[in-house]
Scaffold this active site. Sequence first.
Site, PDB file in Angstrom:
ATOM      1  N   VAL A 187      -8.355   9.456  -5.750  1.00  0.00           N
ATOM      2  CA  VAL A 187      -8.036   8.196  -5.065  1.00  0.00           C
ATOM      3  C   VAL A 187      -6.573   7.840  -5.277  1.00  0.00           C
ATOM      4  O   VAL A 187      -5.990   8.137  -6.321  1.00  0.00           O
ATOM      5  CB  VAL A 187      -8.935   7.040  -5.557  1.00  0.00           C
ATOM      6  CG1 VAL A 187     -10.379   7.297  -5.240  1.00  0.00           C
ATOM      7  CG2 VAL A 187      -8.756   6.806  -7.055  1.00  0.00           C
ATOM      8  N   ASP A 188      -5.988   7.193  -4.271  1.00  0.00           N
ATOM      9  CA  ASP A 188      -4.640   6.668  -4.389  1.00  0.00           C
ATOM     10  C   ASP A 188      -4.693   5.384  -5.214  1.00  0.00           C
ATOM     11  O   ASP A 188      -5.746   4.759  -5.344  1.00  0.00           O
ATOM     12  CB  ASP A 188      -4.078   6.403  -2.996  1.00  0.00           C
ATOM     13  CG  ASP A 188      -2.587   6.132  -3.015  1.00  0.00           C
ATOM     14  OD1 ASP A 188      -1.934   6.487  -4.019  1.00  0.00           O
ATOM     15  OD2 ASP A 188      -2.079   5.556  -2.043  1.00  0.00           O
ATOM     16  N   LYS A 189      -3.560   4.986  -5.773  1.00  0.00           N
ATOM     17  CA  LYS A 189      -3.524   3.738  -6.540  1.00  0.00           C
ATOM     18  C   LYS A 189      -3.234   2.542  -5.644  1.00  0.00           C
ATOM     19  O   LYS A 189      -4.035   1.615  -5.537  1.00  0.00           O
ATOM     20  CB  LYS A 189      -2.466   3.818  -7.647  1.00  0.00           C
ATOM     21  CG  LYS A 189      -2.333   2.502  -8.450  1.00  0.00           C
ATOM     22  CD  LYS A 189      -1.209   2.568  -9.452  1.00  0.00           C
ATOM     23  CE  LYS A 189       0.141   2.431  -8.778  1.00  0.00           C
ATOM     24  NZ  LYS A 189       0.382   1.065  -8.226  1.00  0.00           N
TER      25      LYS A 189
ATOM     26  N   THR B 170      -5.678   1.029  -2.904  1.00  0.00           N
ATOM     27  CA  THR B 170      -7.040   1.538  -3.093  1.00  0.00           C
ATOM     28  C   THR B 170      -7.618   0.999  -4.397  1.00  0.00           C
ATOM     29  O   THR B 170      -8.612   0.280  -4.402  1.00  0.00           O
ATOM     30  CB  THR B 170      -7.054   3.076  -3.094  1.00  0.00           C
ATOM     31  OG1 THR B 170      -6.470   3.550  -1.882  1.00  0.00           O
ATOM     32  CG2 THR B 170      -8.472   3.607  -3.200  1.00  0.00           C
TER      33      THR B 170
ATOM     34  N   LEU C 170      -4.333   9.323  -8.225  1.00  0.00           N
ATOM     35  CA  LEU C 170      -3.088   9.999  -7.867  1.00  0.00           C
ATOM     36  C   LEU C 170      -2.104   8.947  -7.355  1.00  0.00           C
ATOM     37  O   LEU C 170      -2.410   8.217  -6.414  1.00  0.00           O
ATOM     38  CB  LEU C 170      -3.332  11.047  -6.782  1.00  0.00           C
ATOM     39  CG  LEU C 170      -4.463  12.056  -7.040  1.00  0.00           C
ATOM     40  CD1 LEU C 170      -4.554  13.045  -5.888  1.00  0.00           C
ATOM     41  CD2 LEU C 170      -4.243  12.787  -8.340  1.00  0.00           C
TER      42      LEU C 170
END
Length: 555
Positions: A322-324, A327, A494
């Site tokens: 997952v993106d930070k 998200t 990520l």
Amino acid sequence: MMNQPSKPADAKPPDIATASVPDALAALHVNPDTGLSHAEVDVRRKEHGYNEVAEIKGHPVLKFLRKFWGISAWMLELIMVLSAALGKYSDLVVVSALLVINAVLSFMQERRAAGVVEALRRRLQVSARVLRDSSWQVIPARELVPGDIVRVRPGDIIPADLKLLTEALTVDQSALTGESKDADKTPGEVLSSGSIVRRGEGNGVVMLTGAKTYFGRTTELVQQARPKLHIEAVVTKVVRWLFVIVGALLAVVVILSLIRGESLLEMVPLMLVLLMSAVPVALPVMFTVSMAVGSKELAKRGVLVTRLSAAEDAATMDVLCVDKTGTITLNQLAVTGVIPLEHATEADVLFAGALASRDANQDPIDLAFLAAAKERHIFDNLPKVAPVSFAPFDAKNRRTEAVVEQNGQRLRVMKGAVRTIAEACGLKPPAIEALEARAGASAAKGYRTLAVARGPETGAPALVGLVSLYDPPRPDARQLIATLQDRGVSVKMLTGDALGVASEIARGVGLPNIRRVADVKAASAQTGNQTVDLFAGADGFAEVFPEDKYIVVKH
């Protein structure tokens, strides 16, 4: 500088990106005062194509015929051939119907989803302000070519990789780098496609378009990734073993027939019986129908399923990357700490900071100050304040400033970079360095620190305090990650943020072990299982660029 219609933009991208503004304009053969001519645009479009990443599309007929290809389809087709040869037309009709129904259901569902995605893409098309033949005009961003002079303003999405020619801008690059902190850009620097202009406006010259842009290269990596679908793997494995069993039985029958001297043609009916009884002829249809029903249910809940097997693939995943920004976090700044100075209070600091903000600008920092003041009811028990003037953020002075009137007296308030505000207040270098050291300690934790000052309309203001801002996690992020982990799904964060910033956010949502992606690259070059161990033990990776995300997922 004169236009040169016959010369295309043939300079190498790295040269243009690092060159000075005059050299870049010369390499692209464009006059910034007149832009390209229509003749030049046509020449360059033939060479570079449209400003878009070409989507890999197959012919609908070929896509439909592909539904009849694969080990399960081959088994059904073999049964059809044997049924036709033996005159078993009822079996032929049943198996043919199952095969066609499976293909039609799958094909129609995916076509319907593709149509919805295409409609969304058309609605979300980006336009650009471009200078051509000395005239400014608005055109679809896909029609841009290298050398076009483009005007960008707050709220605009950068339509291609640009070199900034005039003024200074602040841009949001979170879509590319994951950094929630805005980046300041000065003339001569590169604006990457996909970034969003937050403050300032200016002109830029198009360097790269389409798949050659930074964002375009990432999109191409996504298109190249063709992981094997889980449902296909399951069906193939089942059918393969059944095929092995049937093949073994037929081999035994053939050997016995040869020993007894019987005709092999008499074995064909037995072959059909074995295939019909062993191969689950309704298996592909059953999977397709169940996934179509699942997709329909998900659509009712606002989930767009673009590939029929996507829901089943998601249900069987064991690692979720997952993106930070946006998200795990809200992708909006919030006040997390207030440090009053001298004789000021927290309320004084937020009061001055909120007065130096404007809701109409929809600036993330202004909105954070206004939200904090509203949440703490700063204005509830104070006399009414009337705005007199407001100066928005300027990359040159790095602050916002306002003059307001309260009880017949005019008050000057400002907020901005620590050094800028401290110098405006007349502080000496030792005091400024001490303030910057405090701000640096907060920055290591992912916080952005601003200074706030107030004073009379004329004269030097007084520094009243420091305010820390950060992008907070979503309220449900920690619980969602814990739920996924309880269900056997390992979550990896990520982000393009620095390690300190990423670690601070990740610890708050239950992901304590964050590593630099550079460490992964270094381990990849070594032998042994060090890379595998690094991936297994890490809860996420910081300082990640889009290309690095592809590498992480691939591992």
